[in-house]
Enzyme design. Structure first.
Site, PDB file in Angstrom:
ATOM      1  CG  HIS A 249      37.443  36.758  40.024  1.00 45.45           C
ATOM      2  ND1 HIS A 249      37.517  37.615  38.940  1.00 45.45           N
ATOM      3  CD2 HIS A 249      38.250  35.716  39.731  1.00 45.45           C
ATOM      4  CE1 HIS A 249      38.313  37.116  38.026  1.00 45.45           C
ATOM      5  NE2 HIS A 249      38.785  35.965  38.479  1.00 45.45           N
TER       6      HIS A 249
ATOM      7  CB  CYS B 122      41.803  37.823  38.385  1.00 48.54           C
ATOM      8  SG  CYS B 122      42.085  36.096  37.908  1.00 48.54           S
TER       9      CYS B 122
ATOM     10  CD  GLU C 189      35.210  40.255  39.651  1.00 45.72           C
ATOM     11  OE1 GLU C 189      35.977  40.385  40.616  1.00 45.72           O
ATOM     12  OE2 GLU C 189      35.460  39.496  38.687  1.00 45.72           O
TER      13      GLU C 189
END
Ligand code: MN
Length: 239
Positions: free
Chosen positions: A217, A113, A219
């Protein structure tokens, strides 16, 4: 394969309602969990003086750049637009120094990002300070209040990229950005775009300087999506 992963940390410097008002260094838990699950050893690197970047990078095998604030536009020679959101000049300066050192020391980089946007700026590219400045903007790239475990828009992946080996030609990703890459740094190539043409992933033009950048994202989705976990597994064990 050695796999000590340095995660560039962030700061909370307005901790009014949390941590009893104390300032803290942190990184989102998903990065720690995903790196550990892939067999890596994560270390959070606190924001420091750029002169310390060489010493920090010498201690790690690979560098992970997390999301967060907008990149300060002075790093790409622009005045702040009215739609610019929070920036942290100290974080930007330090992470740019980490990026330059990682390339000098040939340590792979995974940039997420803001991390991908900063990487582009560190190598000489520019950003749209807000997506409203992009003429062909059509898609909702800031999916809140939809939760991050849900993918909301498509990406189309270039063949002959590392990303294609991991995700195939089309995938769905979550999206939490109001900025995007405008001019791409010379050392980078685009490896995925959204349907409205926003750059969603980048890699290195020189394959010896290994890097992977994604605008979404992983994660926040690696535990519900096998594809997203593959990104961490590849970064920790192969990149
Ligand atoms: Mn997006």
């Amino acid at each position: 394969m050695s796999n000590v992963i340095g995660i560039a940390g962030n700061q909370i410097i307005e901790a009014v309602d949390v941590f009893n008002g104390n300032y803290v260094t942190y990184t989102p838990q998903g990065f720690v969990d995903a790196v550990q699950q892939a067999g890596g050893l994560p270390f959070v690197i606190p924001i420091g003086d750029p002169s310390q970047a060489a010493a920090y990078v010498s201690k790690i095998d690979k560098l992970l750049l997390a999301g967060g604030q907008d990149v300060s536009p002075q790093f790409y020679n622009q005045e702040p637009h009215q739609k610019l959101e929070e920036t942290n000049f100290a974080r930007d300066s330090f992470e740019i120094a980490l990026i330059k050192e990682a390339r000098k020391q040939h340590k792979p980089i995974f940039a997420v990002c803001r991390g991908m946007q900063l990487l582009n700026v560190a190598l000489g590219g520019t950003l749209y300070q807000d997506l409203s400045l992009y003429a062909d903007w059509q898609i909702k790239h800031a999916q809140q209040p939809t939760k991050p475990q849900f993918a909301t828009h498509d990406i189309f992946v270039e063949k002959d990229s590392l990303l294609y080996q991991l995700l195939g030609e089309k995938s769905q990703v979550n999206s939490y950005h109001h900025q995007a890459i405008h001019t791409l740094a010379n050392d980078l190539i685009v490896t995925a775009k959204s349907a409205d043409g926003i750059i969603e992933a980048i890699e290195s033009r020189d394959p010896k300087l290994s890097l992977l950048g994604v605008q979404w994202h992983p994660e926040l989705r690696f535990n519900v999506s096998e594809k997203e976990f593959k990104l961490f597994d590849f970064f920790v064990n192969e990149l």
